[in-house]
Design an enzyme around this catalytic site. Structure first.
Site, PDB file in Angstrom:
ATOM      1  N   ASN A 620       0.865  -1.180   0.000  1.00 29.52           N
ATOM      2  CA  ASN A 620       0.000   0.000   0.000  1.00 29.52           C
ATOM      3  C   ASN A 620       0.904   1.235   0.000  1.00 29.52           C
ATOM      4  OD1 ASN A 620      -1.506   2.278   0.829  1.00 29.52           O
ATOM      5  ND2 ASN A 620      -3.000   0.995   1.898  1.00 29.52           N
ATOM      6  N   THR A 623       0.272   3.922   2.986  1.00 29.67           N
ATOM      7  CA  THR A 623       0.735   3.599   4.337  1.00 29.67           C
ATOM      8  C   THR A 623       2.257   3.422   4.357  1.00 29.67           C
ATOM      9  OG1 THR A 623       0.209   1.273   3.959  1.00 29.67           O
ATOM     10  CG2 THR A 623      -1.442   2.574   5.099  1.00 29.67           C
ATOM     11  N   GLU A 694      11.646   0.472   8.857  1.00 32.21           N
ATOM     12  CA  GLU A 694      12.937   0.701   9.492  1.00 32.21           C
ATOM     13  C   GLU A 694      13.978   1.099   8.466  1.00 32.21           C
ATOM     14  OE1 GLU A 694      13.569  -2.785  11.960  1.00 32.21           O
ATOM     15  OE2 GLU A 694      12.293  -1.912  13.505  1.00 32.21           O
TER      16      GLU A 694
HETATM   17 MO1  MOS Z   1      11.225  -2.841  16.259  1.00 29.03          MO
HETATM   18  S1  MOS Z   1      12.713  -1.856  17.180  1.00 29.03           S
HETATM   19  O1  MOS Z   1      11.784  -4.455  16.373  1.00 29.03           O
HETATM   20  O2  MOS Z   1       9.754  -2.512  17.032  1.00 29.03           O
END
Ligand code: MOS
Length: 734
Positions: A620, A623, A694
């Protein structure tokens, strides 16, 4: 469903729902204030009493005695829980310190008592009357002073050290060298919603409504801590106001709500106050990182070394800051080491991209410095040293690796060719202007995940899994997955998350949530499709699910017909074979940043940012874009603002509130852009997706630092880059 051969064409590839920039299905609940967050479960906590946590005032030592007499007499007090009266408590597998301390104290603000009262104000007032007599001991709080005693320590996904070829000799002989040390400070997750829980006992069963990223871990660790059967524990966490790794585990709010409810004989709600969060919960540990590069004059890396030091409590792990250096650039001679010192600060643990986020902050400045020494453009230097195989184990290719493409596309979009590589040359009024780049890198983790899917006779598809949505969009991408698989519009899908009575999912962490949890829903939908096909007399292999119908040849039947005699359901999960071992699965990107540095005050302003990401199929784009923009913003915080300041005599984080622990806000960054490369990764799962949440933070800090250098000629190697580190070195441009 076992996933051990690369994905081929499957129903997800229709892309009727998946891949579209759809708004969050939970958005209306959130924007109208009706999403039930843990502390606001008024339905379950009508009769709840309030718990207030007393935190230890010392960092290390013992409690000689606690005098509860005054507190017990205070108005409204129902119970006071301490280690003396809580019964025998174990320690959760994932907790490094006791969540209820005493008599031994392991860190500052370790919870030592819970005061339960009729109102929050009464509990808080009574907590001030708890008299504690401590016997303090000398603790270790200064990482830099302990590097000599630090020991090798394994990281979560690898050994402490790796060695390939002969680093020392090759580095010593290299015609161009860099040897530099960088530091990153302790950081706090600083999520919006504090840790909060409501607990209620029913006989010997307990229900915990909480704010948590990993439901099954938390249920298991709660049972283990209490010494009861896991079947007696239910954990429910449908809405979470941010976690960033700080809510991966059972924490003091949850355990003490449970103990408080047992002591008071009533439901009890406990929230950590903001000033308690910084020292009571986990944080990202500080690092000291030495990076060495050796290269030939034409820019080929011959030696690459990265050594990292961090500290933690005795049971804790090191920050895995060298992880990306094992994989990111070519070079025949390699060395990485991980050292862990024993500290008596609060638990160090995962925070958004643990390992790579601080690791890239060091490595990617070093790359910029090395390019400068070589007289090369930093993008060309990276591309020259690209590798399509794991450089430590060359028989393992990357499943997908488009780092070069991210760099080239980003350079083009950002206007990199117009950059003046000589520092301090660009002025805009009172601002010195500079641009910087860094690679982005974060591994793609495969972990099993299950779900249950039900079809009812009105054609509604309901998904249940203990997956969590920490503000990421899990509800929405799971609904999209079920809609695509069952051939229904998004409005026909209901998603229920976060309940430990549902099948166990991957949970939210390590940017593994999106790919694994949707793959688990995919597996459950395959089962439901089989049940539907059988019921309607279709052959499973050639039945097409689309537009609310099941079709084959010239026969078509409304999907809901399959449930006319009762709901049908399918339950399954995804489990992985060794595609994650045969192939190195990672996500890649490029971060571009433009900063202005005030010529008089050295104030740093981010003027614009661009991230280009290659992270498998983007389920998506809306998001995902929000995730990357949020991560970029967090990266700016790490670069310029965030630092838990350690009081090295008393052993605590001094700036334990949001007035003194600063994070960026919208107005700090006027322009942010994200580009996703069109990529699918058949090695990752049937979804062919990876994670982005991340990836978006990894490299940002270094890109900012490199832009500051380009603007001013000043290299700051110690984060955060605050103006005091520039002020007396600013070029005289007045
Ligand atoms: Mo992440 S730091 O594994 O929520």
């Amino acid at each position: 469903m076992r996933f051990d051969t690369p994905a081929t064409t499957n129903p997800i590839d229709q892309l009727k729902v998946i891949g579209h920039p759809l708004s969050r299905i939970d958005g209306p609940l959130k924007t109208t204030g009706t999403a039930p967050y843990a502390y606001e479960r008024h339905d379950v906590a009508a009769n709840a009493a309030y718990g207030y946590i007393v935190g230890s005032a010392i960092a290390k030592g013992r409690i000689a005695s606690i005098d509860l007499s005054q507190a017990k007499k205070a108005s409204g007090v129902l119970a006071i829980v301490t280690a003396d009266n809580a019964g025998k408590l174990g320690k959760g597998q994932r907790n490094y310190a006791m969540l209820l301390g005493g008599p031994e104290i392991q860190h500052y603000h370790q919870a030592i008592a819970l005061v339960v009262a009729e109102t929050f104000e009464q509990a808080r007032a009574a907590a001030q009357l708890v008299r504690v007599h401590y016997v303090p001991e000398k603790g270790a709080f200064d990482l830099a002073a302990l590097t000599h005693s630090a020991k090798p320590a394994e990281v979560l996904d690898g050994p402490a050290d790796t060695k390939v070829g002969n680093f020392d000799e090759t580095f010593a002989a290299a015609p161009v060298q860099l040897d530099a040390t960088y530091t990153t400070p302790d950081e706090s997750h600083a999520m919006m919603e504090p840790h909060a829980s409501i607990a209620a006992w029913d006989g010997d069963k307990v229900t915990l409504w909480t704010s948590n990223q990993m439901i099954a871990w938390t249920a298991t660790d709660l049972a283990k801590t209490l010494g009861i059967d896991k079947a007696k524990v239910r954990v429910d966490s449908p809405f979470i106001g941010g976690g960033f790794g700080g809510k991966l585990f059972l924490r003091a709010d949850a355990l003490l709500a449970v103990l408080g409810a047992r002591a008071a004989g009533r439901p009890v709600k406990v929230a950590l106050t903001r000033p308690m969060m910084f020292n009571n919960t986990t944080h990202r540990p500080a690092t000291i990182q030495r990076v060495r590069f050796g290269a030939s004059r034409d820019g080929k890396i011959t030696a690459i070394g990265h050594e990292s030091w961090s500290g933690n409590l005795p049971d804790g792990r090191p920050e895995a800051a060298v992880s990306q250096t094992r994989l990111l650039y070519a070079g025949a001679n390699r060395l990485t080491t991980t050292r862990l010192a024993m500290l008596d600060l609060a638990e160090g643990n995962a925070m958004r991209a643990p390992g790579e986020a601080p690791g890239m902050m060091a490595l990617e400045i070093a790359v910029d410095e090395m390019a400068e020494r070589l007289g090369m453009d930093p993008i060309e230097f990276r591309i020259l040293n690209d590798t399509q195989v794991d450089p430590e184990r060359p028989q393992r290719p990357f499943s997908q690796r488009q780092l070069t493409e991210c760099m080239r596309i980003g350079a083009d979009r950002f206007g990199w060719s117009k950059r003046d590589a000589r520092p301090g040359r660009v002025r805009d009024g009172r601002w010195l202007v500079g641009t910087g780049v860094a690679a982005a890198f974060r591994n793609n983790l495969l972990t099993k995940s299950a779900a249950r899917v039900r079809l009812d006779n009105s054609g509604i598809v309901t998904v249940e899994t203990d997956m969590t949505d920490i503000g990421t969009g899990s509800y929405t991408i799971i609904a999209q997955t079920a809609a695509e698989m069952m051939g229904v519009p998004l409005e026909k899908v209901r998603v229920h998350l976060g309940d430990s009575s549902f099948p166990v999912s991957a949970g939210s962490g390590g940017q593994w949530g999106a790919n694994n949890s949707t793959a688990g829903v995919y597996a459950a939908c395959v089962k439901l499709r089989e049940a539907v096909a059988q019921k309607l007399g279709f052959n499973t292999t050639d039945a097409v699910f689309a537009d609310g119908e099941v079709r084959s040849g010239n026969r078509s039947v409304p999907l809901a017909q399959a449930a006319r005699d009762g709901a049908l359901s399918g339950e399954d999960g995804i489990e992985y074979g060794d595609l994650g071992k045969k192939y190195q699965q990672s996500t890649f990107g490029a971060h571009f940043v433009e900063v202005g540095v005030d010529t008089a005050t050295a104030e740093i302003r981010v003027r614009r940012m661009l991230a280009v990401c290659a992270a498998g199929r983007i389920l998506n784009p809306k998001t995902a874009r929000s995730q990357v923009i949020g991560a970029m913003t967090m990266g700016v915080g790490a670069a310029l603002m965030e630092e838990l300041v350690v009081d090295k005599r008393s052993g605590f984080f001094v700036n334990h509130d949001l007035a003194a622990y600063e994070v960026p806000v919208h107005a700090d960054i006027p322009h942010q852009d994200v580009i996703f490369l069109d990529e699918t990764d058949p090695m990752s799962s049937p979804m062919k997706a990876k994670g982005v949440a991340e990836l978006g933070i990894c490299g940002v800090g270094a890109a900012v630092a490199n832009a500051v250098h380009n603007a001013t000629g000043i290299r700051v190697r110690d984060y955060p880059i605050t103006l005091d580190k520039l002020l007396d070195r600013l070029p005289n441009v007045g």
